[in-house]
Design a protein around this motif. Sequence first.
Motif: not given
Length: 336
Positions: A85, A107, A104, A160-161, A113-115
């Motif tokens: 991450i 995720v 996080v 972001i993953s 996939d995106i926060v």
Amino acid sequence: MKLIIQIPCFNEAANLPETLVALPRQIDGIDSIEILVIDDGSRDDTSAVARRFGVHHIVRHRTNRGLAAAFQSGINKALAEGADIIVNTDADNQYEGQDIGKLVAPVLTGEADIVVGDRGVKDNAHFGKFKRLLQRLGSATVKRLSNTQITDAVSGFRAISRSAAKRINITSSFSYTTEMLIQAGRKRMAIVSVPVRTNGAVRPSRLFKSVPQFIANTGATMVRSYAMYNPLKVFVLAGSTAAVIGAAPIIRFLYFYAIGEGSGHIQSLVIGGSLIVLGVVAMMFGAVADLVGRNRQLLEQTLERLRNLEDKMKPTSENPEVLAQPNSEAPLRRSI
């Protein structure tokens, strides 16, 4: 599960220590947390400060290349260091470091996939009225262009993953925020927002010198990004508009021609015909651009597969065959 927190910096020696101290050292569900500083050609002691505070990774640009380039350099380095991450935050401590755990969480659970950290622009006491209005207008535009439900599109506080980071390729020279969302929305990634806290500004923004410059650069980035992933729609819309406008003077000419006065209105026919031809050409450009866009998708898929292959080739305890391979970069020894 490894988390790497990346911090793009440009002349942030004075503010970086406070930002680093505020970062969490432990988060539930995360086995290790590492910090990455991207020194974007700073003229002060940003890199030295990062080393003094025990930052794990430092990437330095020889010259200032801009926030978007610094962000992409950070993503590339974080992936190379095995991040599961990646969290991006600002060096001026605008975002509350302890909120990284909230960022996080979606995720970790596989929800996103995106926060994106939502600063609550509408009610944020650290923003003036004009800035609130501008941010909300911009976010609404990006929301529509990206087909996402993000309410704070220009927030740089993001998680972001690893799989999403492999598919993100920032090409803008200004900022990554809007392009990233339009690109991720086009690629059907799962994007969510979480509310986060902010601190007061400690200095003026270094991304832009004035509000008109920010609007112009952000607008150009949005148009370019949207056209990159939706070229056929953009060019057909532009061509259709030109053709419809061109039809008006032609209809005018036909009207006067029908009543016997067409000889005095030839200019309407010329202007209308030119606009229609321009519209048809624009539509043809759209078809070509769409084919180029399909080729871009193939190249991005190739890049993603290459990154996956690099992951498999990394020397780890799970890959003993890779560990057993000789180091191709080791100096050659002269046999005796």
